[in-house]
Design a protein around this motif. Structure first.
Motif: not given
Lengths: 180, 462
Positions: B76-105
């Motif tokens: 159960t802890a593995v499932a929790f940590v895995y989701l935190m490491s993948t699904a919860a991390a993906a929006p961080c990438l979105s933020t980084a791309l927005r801050v970089a203000r490139s058009h391809w993103r």
């Protein structure tokens, strides 16, 4: 003072910009009309000036409040109940930092949400003319003015070949229907 | 200031998106919402069934067993940590791309931030897992025995992260939700109308969204990093006696960013292959994210090495036992696999230009990294949940490896399936691509002749 609303619907950007220009030529202030669209245009497309907003203030105030709450919970609790353990300092700084950081972030988040709601006037409690064609790619020019200037607004909007012009009473037609 | 994109130069290909009209983007987004193919529906139902099975297994196994034996909760802890490491991390990438203000993103953002909708799953799992975390008095932890730690303060962090994630997703989706509210059929209007509120697309609202969506993303990242730091401490470091390390939380967070990028690439590949999004997700996006994936694979090694070298040269019995436990003996093969799949293979594959400059290359590596991250989390969490007495100063006897049973596997698959189902059901009401962002980009582009060729000029208004 009563305010009347008139909404011009335009098929393309050039017509919408022409409508904004026509309104200005007719003596309307920029604050009297706003542009509605389904995607953001670059700042200044319709001749608008970059307005002042206070969005940055909200997270700052929230963060300050959250930090203060965190400090009060952690430092205040320890100072109010001074129990010296093993000769160590009264204030335990490392866990205090975590909790103060949590408070800061939580405060910033809550106040950012409030800032968004306040600055974007969401939820909108007043009445506002709207047409679903705007989200279909049309551009709306919404004029808010005194009742005696309503007809002036309609004629200015009609100069720019609108698809339709709406008032609070309903559609008064675009250029084509006005000519008939 | 303008950016030029030629038709085909130095391996760049003309992004098809820039050839489209705003109307095409609107139609594509609405078509995505209106037509739910049988394939998409059946995958969503299978994922939902997995999620339900996982929830039942969770109740039948760990919940009914209680908290006396922490090992029952390991997966159960593995499932929790895995989701935190993948699904919860993906929006961080979105933020980084927005801050970089490139058009391809522009088309990429939604593929990354839609995963924020799954945050309810790790939040619920964390609340259940709180019972497995002992109080922090009389043991080493990041909390120094602070009252109500780790439960209350960890829960506040998780709730803040979930709140920030949902706020970020809602804000970035708000204009498109208004489009669906006005243009989609009546069946979905009730929920969408509530979510879109009275959005009208006024100048003031646009200015607010464009400014705040970045701030909301940054806020999310600012909560995500300390949350992962605290989780690294509560679920791994403080659970393994003698595991004194300051580098591990950084390793834990960086490897999560790597998995978040991998998840976004895989989502893009699925959307491109089965979602009909070839016009929006092309070589430019996969190539750019492939470079980021390679960079984070190297960072994975850097942070792992920084920690390992201290234990390796320290050579005290305490350090040797920790190394034996999580790397050299008990969890040797999971460690070897994690090393190979998170670092070695991504490096060996993505170091070649033709592979990195392709759609298939980064996609395959993304799949490899997601498997590698899962194995790494299984290794670390199983180790953390298998120590009988965590109040010791160091490991005197090395515990045996925890072998999962069928319930464990179902719980893990169910958590992942539930998250996937949430994303698929969200895509029933949320257009892809992001209509407002792609259209906003199209309004800044112009086709111009240039000598014997034709170029697309994309403006940068800021």
């Amino acid at each position: 003072m009563a305010i009347r609303e008139v909404l011009g619907i335009y098929r393309d950007l050039d017509s919408a910009v022409a409508a904004a220009d026509a309104l200005r030529e007719a003596g309307f202030e920029r604050a009297e009309f706003e542009v509605l669209s389904n995607a953001p245009y670059p700042e200044g497309t319709f001749g608008e000036e970059s307005g002042i907003h206070r969005l940055f203030v909200f997270p700052l105030i929230g963060a300050a409040c959250g930090f203060a709450a965190g400090l009060l919970i952690t430092g205040g609790t320890q100072l109010a109940n001074p129990l010296v353990t093993g000769g160590k300092p009264l204030l335990s700084i490392p866990p205090m930092i975590i909790i103060m950081y949590e408070g800061t972030m939580l405060g910033a988040l809550i106040f950012t949400v409030l800032g968004v709601l306040f600055e974007s006037r969401l939820p909108w409690i007043g009445k506002a003319l709207y047409d679903t064609r705007i989200t279909a790619g049309y551009i709306g020019i919404l004029v808010r003015t005194a009742p005696e200037r309503e007809s002036l607004a309609i004629s200015a909007l009609r100069k720019a070949n609108p698809e339709d012009v709406l008032t609070e009473g309903g559609s008064v037609g675009g250029t084509a229907s006005a000519a008939q | 200031m303008a950016r030029h994109t030629t038709a085909v130069t130095h391996g760049h290909e003309l992004q098809r998106t820039w050839e489209l009209a705003p109307r095409d983007v609107l139609d594509a987004g609405l078509r995505w919402v209106r037509t739910l193919g049988a394939g998409r529906r059946s995958v969503a139902l299978v994922a939902l069934a997995l999620g339900v099975a996982g929830a039942l297994a969770l109740v039948a196994g760990p919940v009914l067993s209680g908290y006396a034996n922490r090992q029952v909760w390991a997966y159960t802890a593995v499932a929790f940590v895995y989701l935190m490491s993948t699904a919860a991390a993906a929006p961080c990438l979105s933020t980084a791309l927005r801050v970089a203000r490139s058009h391809w993103r522009r088309p990429v953002n939604r593929a990354a931030e839609v995963w924020a909708v799954t945050l309810v799953v790790p939040l619920v799992l964390y609340l259940l897992l709180m019972g497995t975390l002992p109080g922090t008095e009389n043991r080493l932890s990041i909390w120094f025995g602070w009252p109500l730690s780790p439960w209350l303060w960890g829960a506040i962090l998780m709730a803040t992260l979930a709140g920030a994630g949902y706020f970020y997703l809602w804000l970035s989706s708000l204009p498109d939700l208004a489009i669906v509210r006005d243009q989609a059929d009546g069946k979905r209007r009730g929920l969408i109308a509530r979510l879109a509120g009275p959005w009208r697309g006024s100048h003031r609202q646009w200015r607010m969204v464009e400014k705040v969506v970045n701030n909301a993303g940054v806020l999310y990242v600012l909560v995500y990093v300390p949350t992962m730091t605290v989780l690294a401490s509560d679920f791994v470091i403080s659970m393994i006696p003698g595991y004194f390390t300051a580098v591990f939380p950084a390793y834990f967070t960086i490897s999560s960013f790597e998995a978040g990028i991998a998840l976004t690439i895989l989502t893009m590949a699925v959307l491109r292959r089965w979602g009909g999004q070839r016009d929006y997700l092309g070589l430019e996006q996969f190539w750019a994210l492939g470079k980021m994936l390679l960079a984070f694979a190297l960072l994975w090694f850097y942070f792992w090495w920084s920690e390992f070298i201290i234990f390796w040269y320290g050579r005290t019995p305490r350090e040797i036992n920790v190394l034996k436990y999580i790397m050299a003996e008990t969890y040797f093969w999971p460690f070897v696999l994690a090393f190979a799949l998170n670092f070695a293979l991504p490096l060996l594959i993505l170091m070649w230009n033709p592979i990195r400059r392709s759609i298939a290359g980064p996609t395959v590596v993304a799949g490899i990294v997601l498997v590698g991250n899962l194995i790494d989390r299984i290794r670390l969490i199983s180790a953390g949940f298998s120590v009988p007495d965590i109040t010791q100063h160091e490991l005197h006897e090395i515990p045996a490896a925890y072998i999962p049973n069928l319930l464990d596997i179902v719980i893990l698959a169910g958590a992942i399936g539930g998250a996937v189902a949430l994303v698929l059901f969200t895509f029933r009401v949320l257009p892809f691509p992001s209509i407002w962002e792609v259209t906003g980009g199209l309004w800044l582009r112009q086709h111009l002749p240039y000598k014997h060729t034709r170029v697309i000029v994309v403006g940068k208004p800021e």
